[in-house]
Write an enzyme that holds these catalytic residues in place. Structure first.
Site, PDB file in Angstrom:
ATOM      1  N   LYS A 260      -6.459   7.716  -3.198  1.00  0.00           N
ATOM      2  CA  LYS A 260      -5.756   7.011  -1.924  1.00  0.00           C
ATOM      3  C   LYS A 260      -4.634   7.683  -1.390  1.00  0.00           C
ATOM      4  O   LYS A 260      -3.890   7.526  -2.721  1.00  0.00           O
ATOM      5  CB  LYS A 260      -6.100   5.878  -2.806  1.00  0.00           C
ATOM      6  N   LYS A 272       0.473  -8.528   4.531  1.00  0.00           N
ATOM      7  CA  LYS A 272       1.429  -8.895   3.063  1.00  0.00           C
ATOM      8  C   LYS A 272       2.864 -10.015   3.322  1.00  0.00           C
ATOM      9  O   LYS A 272       3.874  -9.328   4.647  1.00  0.00           O
ATOM     10  CB  LYS A 272       2.114  -7.917   2.807  1.00  0.00           C
ATOM     11  N   ARG A 347      -9.550   1.368  -0.357  1.00  0.00           N
ATOM     12  CA  ARG A 347     -11.323   1.833  -0.969  1.00  0.00           C
ATOM     13  C   ARG A 347     -12.319   1.715  -0.060  1.00  0.00           C
ATOM     14  O   ARG A 347     -13.353   3.123   0.423  1.00  0.00           O
ATOM     15  CB  ARG A 347     -11.883   0.110  -1.845  1.00  0.00           C
TER      16      ARG A 347
END
Length: 514
Positions: A260, A272, A347
């Site tokens: 990643k 965020k 992911r």
């Protein structure tokens, strides 16, 4: 790429006789001092300063290099919970003190560390790696000030039996990992991440391939392309996939990694907020660790391994073309993924990488072991603290692969803990309608979600097609998901903490140990 060159000698006197050496670092427990010459100097210092032997301090000592000694206590090493990291930590503290005192060629000596004890059989290596970790300075700082200015210590002599080439190969890998993980988001934007890899592996046996055509990414890595969609309009932020390949001459197995490499994570459309974006340039720590391990492979050139790594270097930007929750995106494997939260982007980036690797592994005659490595979840940091979380699939569990990694991490001072995948994790990521096969995540923080670092592994198994290679298949493939959200930086400080390069040492110990 400069770091302290390691020299090893059998006896302290050999180091003392070397006119270049200019300080002595003594690491260990000081209830008893093994060297008589040193004991007199340490006892004399304790007479005027009771901290000597309890805290890491510099004292004056005749007859040692530079007439200066750093006494670096580990504390007792015989309790249930003691381990080799105490040697690493003591060396870490001592290195900076020695360098600040003007030493450029220090000597390291262990005192009262029983290297016959299984826990401390890698104490010499831990001392060297702790020393180098302390003196490492960030890439941007080296480029601005110059290596010689801010990393003046060029070599270290260790009194003890250690293969210097092996130790420096691990440190070379860790240095690559720290550079890639810790560098700010413009200096290490995706194209420059790829450029760093090209330079790091130039003139080695590692082949570097970069896919940066966005149409090709959309076709071959559609989930990763969706994450990077909003960044495409800014040329310096455009995503890419970096493939690293090493082919050993007499391969016995194949090790494959998906890393990643989120060079900056805004959270995407699920932005965020509340200050939680700070430090998100380090969300590429998994990719950095993968590249770091491959660097160690490149240094050692093992005959018995093939190593293939794919890194997704992507910026999770916001903008008019950002992907959003509720989208359904078909991945490389053909699985349809409903997006649960755009801040669960890592992911998605790894999913297509892992799917490509799964196809290669299934077609290979070599036994293959697959990994995803990522700073993935706050839940891993909450559940495991400063330890790497390992989540194996069924074939890896039967092979005891996670246990072997755990054992290597314990001995080499790069510890991990094992988490098991359960049926609830696979149920959690099932599609909710006939429109989708899988749900990427829920819409809440992983840290407040039950099994928040285990269920992503179940998603990755499904989205990459590894569910067709479980223990019930004709071609089982071992797979371990590695979450370094808790272990990737010192002190858990993702904005300012120095990257640790976990799990480079652990992987090197398991696959390359000498």
């Amino acid at each position: 790429m400069a770091f302290a060159t390691l020299h090893c000698v059998d006896e302290l006197q050999q180091a003392i006789e070397n006119e270049q050496t200019d300080a002595l670092i003594v690491i260990g427990h000081f209830a008893h001092i093994e060297n008589t010459q040193l004991s007199e100097a340490i006892r004399a210092a304790q007479g005027t300063d009771q901290r000597v032997g309890k805290e890491t301090l510099l004292i004056s000592a005749n007859g040692v290099p530079g007439n200066r000694m750093v006494v670096a206590p580990t504390g007792p090493l015989n309790r249930d919970y003691d381990d080799v990291r105490q040697v690493f930590d003591a060396a870490h503290k001592a290195a900076k003190i020695a360098q600040d005192a003007g030493a450029r060629h220090p000597v390291i000596l262990l005192n009262g560390v029983n290297v016959e004890d299984e826990r401390y059989q890698q104490a010499f290596l831990a001392a060297y790696l702790g020393f180098c970790q302390a003196l490492y300075q960030p890439l941007e700082a080296r480029e601005h000030h110059g290596d010689d200015e801010i990393e003046p210590t060029r070599d270290v002599t260790l009194v003890g039996a250690l293969d210097a080439e092996w130790a420096m190969a691990i440190e070379a890998g860790k240095r690559v990992a720290r550079d890639l993980a810790g560098t700010e988001p413009e200096r290490m934007a995706p194209p420059r991440f790829a450029e760093y890899c090209r330079n790091a592996f130039a003139h080695t046996a590692v082949k570097v391939t970069v896919i940066d055509d966005f149409q090709q990414l959309e076709h071959e890595y559609p989930l990763a392309a969706a994450v990077g969609r909003a960044s495409v309009s800014v040329e310096r932020h455009r995503p890419c996939v970096i493939r690293l390949e090493y082919k050993g001459s007499q391969p016995e197995r194949q090790v494959m990694f998906a890393g990643k490499g989120i060079v900056y994570d805004t959270g995407g459309a699920d932005l965020k907020v509340g200050g939680h974006m700070a430090g998100m340039s380090r969300d590429k720590g998994g990719a950095a660790a993968v590249a770091g391990f491959v660097k160690t492979v490149a240094e050692l050139e093992p005959a018995h391994l093939h190593v293939i790594a794919e890194i997704g270097a992507v910026r999770n930007s916001i903008g008019s073309d950002a992907f959003v929750a509720d989208e359904i995106i078909t991945g490389h494997s053909g699985k349809r993924v409903r997006i649960g939260n755009t801040d669960a982007e890592g992911r998605l980036v790894m999913a297509d990488l892992l799917s490509h690797l799964r196809e290669e592994a299934a077609a290979s005659d070599l036994p293959s072991e697959l990994y995803t490595v990522a700073t993935l979840t706050g839940h891993a940091a909450l559940a495991k603290g400063p330890y790497t979380a390992l989540v194996p699939n069924g074939p890896a569990r039967r092979q005891q692969l996670a246990q072997q990694l755990f054992d290597a991490g314990e001995v080499y001072g790069d510890p991990a803990e094992i988490s098991w995948s359960r049926r609830e994790d696979f149920d959690f990521v099932k599609g909710h309608t006939l429109c989708d096969d899988l749900l990427s995540s829920n819409n809440g923080p992983s840290a407040t979600t039950a099994r928040g670092h285990q269920f992503p592994m179940a998603f990755l198994v499904g989205v990459a097609g590894l569910d067709a290679h479980g223990i019930d298949s004709d071609k089982p493939l071992s797979y371990v998901h590695v979450d370094i959200a808790g272990s990737g930086v010192e002190g858990g400080d993702w904005q300012h903490g120095k990257p640790t390069a976990a799990p480079v040492t652990c992987l090197s110990a398991h696959y390359l140990k000498r």
